[in-house]
Design a protein around this motif. Structure first.
Motif, PDB file in Angstrom:
ATOM      1  N   ARG A 157       0.854  -1.295  -0.041  1.00 11.72           N
ATOM      2  CA  ARG A 157      -0.091   0.072  -0.065  1.00 11.72           C
ATOM      3  C   ARG A 157       0.890   1.325   0.028  1.00 11.72           C
ATOM      4  N   LEU A 158       2.350   1.089   0.272  1.00 11.55           N
ATOM      5  CA  LEU A 158       3.048   2.223   0.401  1.00 11.55           C
ATOM      6  C   LEU A 158       3.712   2.347  -0.979  1.00 11.55           C
ATOM      7  N   LEU A 159       3.517   1.785  -1.896  1.00  8.59           N
ATOM      8  CA  LEU A 159       4.153   1.768  -3.342  1.00  8.59           C
ATOM      9  C   LEU A 159       4.095   3.253  -3.789  1.00  8.59           C
ATOM     10  N   PRO A 160       2.716   3.824  -3.683  1.00 12.49           N
ATOM     11  CA  PRO A 160       2.471   5.156  -4.582  1.00 12.49           C
ATOM     12  C   PRO A 160       3.607   6.180  -3.729  1.00 12.49           C
ATOM     13  N   LEU A 161       4.266   6.202  -2.481  1.00 17.34           N
ATOM     14  CA  LEU A 161       4.957   6.897  -1.889  1.00 17.34           C
ATOM     15  C   LEU A 161       6.445   6.834  -2.395  1.00 17.34           C
ATOM     16  N   LEU A 162       6.640   5.641  -2.994  1.00 25.53           N
ATOM     17  CA  LEU A 162       8.128   5.285  -3.486  1.00 25.53           C
ATOM     18  C   LEU A 162       8.383   5.903  -4.898  1.00 25.53           C
ATOM     19  N   ASP A 163       9.918   6.070  -4.933  1.00 28.88           N
ATOM     20  CA  ASP A 163      10.371   6.479  -6.364  1.00 28.88           C
ATOM     21  C   ASP A 163      11.411   5.332  -6.465  1.00 28.88           C
ATOM     22  N   GLY A 164      11.993   4.640  -5.413  1.00 27.70           N
ATOM     23  CA  GLY A 164      12.932   3.788  -5.674  1.00 27.70           C
ATOM     24  C   GLY A 164      13.355   2.752  -4.614  1.00 27.70           C
ATOM     25  N   PHE A 189      11.690  -8.960  -4.722  1.00 22.72           N
ATOM     26  CA  PHE A 189      11.034  -7.527  -5.000  1.00 22.72           C
ATOM     27  C   PHE A 189      10.946  -7.136  -6.416  1.00 22.72           C
ATOM     28  N   GLY A 190      11.391  -7.781  -7.381  1.00 21.80           N
ATOM     29  CA  GLY A 190      11.463  -7.338  -8.627  1.00 21.80           C
ATOM     30  C   GLY A 190      10.102  -6.773  -9.215  1.00 21.80           C
ATOM     31  N   ARG A 191       9.284  -7.606  -8.781  1.00 19.61           N
ATOM     32  CA  ARG A 191       7.918  -6.935  -9.176  1.00 19.61           C
ATOM     33  C   ARG A 191       7.550  -5.792  -8.771  1.00 19.61           C
ATOM     34  N   TYR A 192       7.926  -5.248  -7.849  1.00 10.87           N
ATOM     35  CA  TYR A 192       7.747  -3.859  -7.157  1.00 10.87           C
ATOM     36  C   TYR A 192       8.516  -2.810  -7.937  1.00 10.87           C
ATOM     37  N   LEU A 193       9.687  -3.082  -8.530  1.00 14.27           N
ATOM     38  CA  LEU A 193      10.667  -2.347  -9.218  1.00 14.27           C
ATOM     39  C   LEU A 193       9.823  -1.700 -10.512  1.00 14.27           C
ATOM     40  N   HIS A 194       9.154  -2.610 -11.146  1.00  9.08           N
ATOM     41  CA  HIS A 194       8.443  -2.021 -12.266  1.00  9.08           C
ATOM     42  C   HIS A 194       7.795  -0.882 -11.638  1.00  9.08           C
ATOM     43  N   TRP A 198      14.160   4.137  -9.704  1.00 11.92           N
ATOM     44  CA  TRP A 198      15.779   3.904  -9.373  1.00 11.92           C
ATOM     45  C   TRP A 198      15.783   2.405  -8.353  1.00 11.92           C
ATOM     46  N   ILE A 199      16.987   2.090  -8.693  1.00 16.82           N
ATOM     47  CA  ILE A 199      17.325   0.931  -7.421  1.00 16.82           C
ATOM     48  C   ILE A 199      18.806   1.483  -7.251  1.00 16.82           C
ATOM     49  N   ASN A 200      19.047   1.420  -5.801  1.00 17.32           N
ATOM     50  CA  ASN A 200      20.266   1.659  -5.242  1.00 17.32           C
ATOM     51  C   ASN A 200      20.830   0.286  -4.817  1.00 17.32           C
ATOM     52  N   LEU A 201      21.923   0.042  -5.320  1.00 18.00           N
ATOM     53  CA  LEU A 201      22.670  -1.284  -4.990  1.00 18.00           C
ATOM     54  C   LEU A 201      23.705  -1.236  -3.572  1.00 18.00           C
ATOM     55  N   GLY A 202      23.615  -0.048  -2.908  1.00 23.56           N
ATOM     56  CA  GLY A 202      24.409   0.089  -1.762  1.00 23.56           C
ATOM     57  C   GLY A 202      26.022   0.171  -2.143  1.00 23.56           C
ATOM     58  N   HIS A 223      21.453  -5.167 -16.924  1.00 21.68           N
ATOM     59  CA  HIS A 223      20.141  -6.046 -16.869  1.00 21.68           C
ATOM     60  C   HIS A 223      19.204  -5.286 -16.061  1.00 21.68           C
ATOM     61  N   LEU A 224      19.409  -4.811 -15.136  1.00 25.89           N
ATOM     62  CA  LEU A 224      18.555  -4.031 -14.198  1.00 25.89           C
ATOM     63  C   LEU A 224      17.887  -2.714 -14.984  1.00 25.89           C
ATOM     64  N   LYS A 225      18.656  -2.321 -15.735  1.00 34.19           N
ATOM     65  CA  LYS A 225      18.150  -0.955 -16.400  1.00 34.19           C
ATOM     66  C   LYS A 225      17.302  -1.589 -17.640  1.00 34.19           C
ATOM     67  N   ASP A 226      17.628  -2.530 -18.215  1.00 35.01           N
ATOM     68  CA  ASP A 226      16.760  -2.953 -19.222  1.00 35.01           C
ATOM     69  C   ASP A 226      15.546  -3.655 -18.728  1.00 35.01           C
ATOM     70  N   THR A 227      15.529  -4.473 -17.685  1.00 31.16           N
ATOM     71  CA  THR A 227      14.412  -5.071 -17.238  1.00 31.16           C
ATOM     72  C   THR A 227      13.366  -4.177 -16.670  1.00 31.16           C
ATOM     73  N   TYR A 228      14.069  -3.347 -16.030  1.00 31.35           N
ATOM     74  CA  TYR A 228      12.769  -2.278 -15.071  1.00 31.35           C
ATOM     75  C   TYR A 228      12.869  -0.934 -15.574  1.00 31.35           C
ATOM     76  N   GLN A 229      13.645  -0.521 -16.468  1.00 32.20           N
ATOM     77  CA  GLN A 229      13.597   0.763 -16.966  1.00 32.20           C
ATOM     78  C   GLN A 229      13.807   1.746 -15.618  1.00 32.20           C
ATOM     79  N   VAL A 230      14.943   1.397 -15.021  1.00 31.80           N
ATOM     80  CA  VAL A 230      15.329   2.097 -13.754  1.00 31.80           C
ATOM     81  C   VAL A 230      16.711   2.732 -13.987  1.00 31.80           C
ATOM     82  N   GLU A 231      16.781   3.886 -13.324  1.00 34.62           N
ATOM     83  CA  GLU A 231      18.235   4.337 -12.949  1.00 34.62           C
ATOM     84  C   GLU A 231      18.760   3.615 -11.932  1.00 34.62           C
TER      85      GLU A 231
END
Ligand SMILES: Cc1ncc(COP(=O)(O)O)c(C=O)c1O
Length: 374
Positions: A157-164, A189-194, A198-202, A223-231
């Motif tokens: 339910r908190l997904l609308p608050l998230l950018d990454g 968590f992959g399904r939530y990244l769509h 962005w994704i930060n790999l620490g 791979h992450l950029k292509d699969t999820y279209q994220v920075e």
């Protein structure tokens, strides 16, 4: 030529630092990702303008690092804290542009204010995938970890608050462990990244180490950029300054108690606490393992702590009062962790530029010890 600067001091070497920075910039360019300095490892802000030429910004563990990053580093300023202090959060909004929260509760508590202020908002997740052995205190995926939201605790339910999303699970590791971790992350968590940005790999990626497989890292990021279209962000600390710094110290005294011992003017407990915490044996120039060269010494600090021992090292000649010893790989997790236990003076900070010129950047004295007390 022997330096005339009084020991002990941390010496950071521009040429070595730039070698690391060139590698990081190449990775960022090849992978199409952004790399940030994790200031927790290295906060020598006098060289931030140089670092900024190569890195996209900095990341902070709280208010003070965020302020230092904003005021001295520039670029993007990210922050992650396991729990934010309500009375500090408003001020933090002045400094950081990316806020990462540790739990759905923290996200609920502070996320709306961050969003309203136009900030990017992320959640740290815990992929529950331990890839390291031996250093339990550096494993955020260990059972009972307080770091990151597990899948069981994830609240859609908190997904609308998230950018990454963010995860940090590695410590001095190669990209094969990142690959394993990314697979676990995607499964959970992959399904939530769509749909996110962005994704930060620490941190914990030992990118500038000789045997680090950078091609694999580039493949993972792509791979992450292509699969999820994220920075994609990486936020290494160690890799930025790996092997770029030294701790220069002098022998104060020698003695014998079943073996030769040398007391130095630096302390493991005060100046390089990771030597005791991790623990590890720091490399020392022109020395060998115990027994390898003719003269073996146990090297220790001048504090009262019996365990203030750096390690046993051997030398070609005897050690004498006034001899200078140079510990290597001393830029990371040292300056940021020093303390004045026993009233130990803090090591000075020295910069060696690309021409080999050494410049005293900062010296510390009695007031620095006294000002932390009352
Ligand atoms: C969230 C986070 N990011 C980045 C880092 C930097 O890690 P390293 O210095 O090992 O690259 C750490 C280290 O603890 C961390 O906790």
């Amino acid at each position: 030529m022997k330096s005339t600067i009084s020991t002990p001091y941390f010496l950071v070497d521009e040429t070595r630092l730039v070698q690391n920075l060139e590698i990081l910039r190449q990775v960022a360019d090849q992978a199409g990702c952004k790399i940030l300095l994790a200031q927790k490892a290295f906060s020598m802000f006098s060289c931030y303008p140089l670092l900024r030429r190569y890195l996209a910004g900095s990341t902070a563990s709280g208010l003070y690092e965020a302020r230092l990053g904003k005021e001295h580093f520039g670029g993007e300023t990210h922050v992650f804290s396991p729990a934010y202090k309500p009375e500090e959060f408003q001020e933090l909004l002045n400094y950081a542009d990316h806020f990462v929260f540790n739990s759905p509760r923290q996200l609920q508590k502070f996320g709306p204010a961050a969003k309203a202020a136009g900030k990017a908002v992320g959640l740290r997740v815990n992929p529950e995938c331990s890839t390291q052995e031996g250093h339990a205190i550096y494993d955020p995926c260990a059972p009972g970890s307080r770091l990151g939201t597990t899948l069981a605790n994830f609240d859609e339910r908190l997904l609308p608050l998230l950018d990454g999303l963010h995860f940090h699970t590695l410590c001095e590791q190669n990209s094969d462990d990142l690959e394993t971790t990314v697979a676990a992350f995607e499964e959970k968590f992959g399904r939530y990244l769509h749909g996110l940005k962005w994704i930060n790999l620490g941190g914990g990626h030992h990118i500038t180490r000789k045997d680090y497989d950078r091609e694999r890292l580039v493949r993972i990021v792509k791979h992450l950029k292509d699969t999820y279209q994220v920075e994609v962000y990486l936020e290494p600390g160690e890799a930025v300054v790996l092997n770029a710094g030294f701790l220069v110290t002098s022998v104060l005294e020698t003695l014998h108690n079943g073996m030769d011992i040398a007391i130095l003017d630096t302390s493991a407990a005060c100046h390089m606490p990771d030597v005791l915490e991790m623990p590890y044996r720091p490399p020392l120039k022109n020395s060998g393992e115990s027994g390898e060269k003719a003269y073996t010494y146990r090297l220790g600090g001048p504090t009262c702590l019996a365990g203030d021992v750096i390690g046993d090292y051997s030398f070609d000649a005897t050690l004498n009062e006034g001899d200078r010893l140079v510990f290597e790989d001393m830029a990371l997790y040292t300056m940021v962790k020093t303390n004045t236990f026993n009233g130990m003076p803090l090591p000075a900070i020295v910069w060696r530029d690309a021409n080999g010129q050494e410049k005293l950047v900062k010296a510390f004295g009695y007031e620095d010890f006294k000002n932390r007390l009352s």
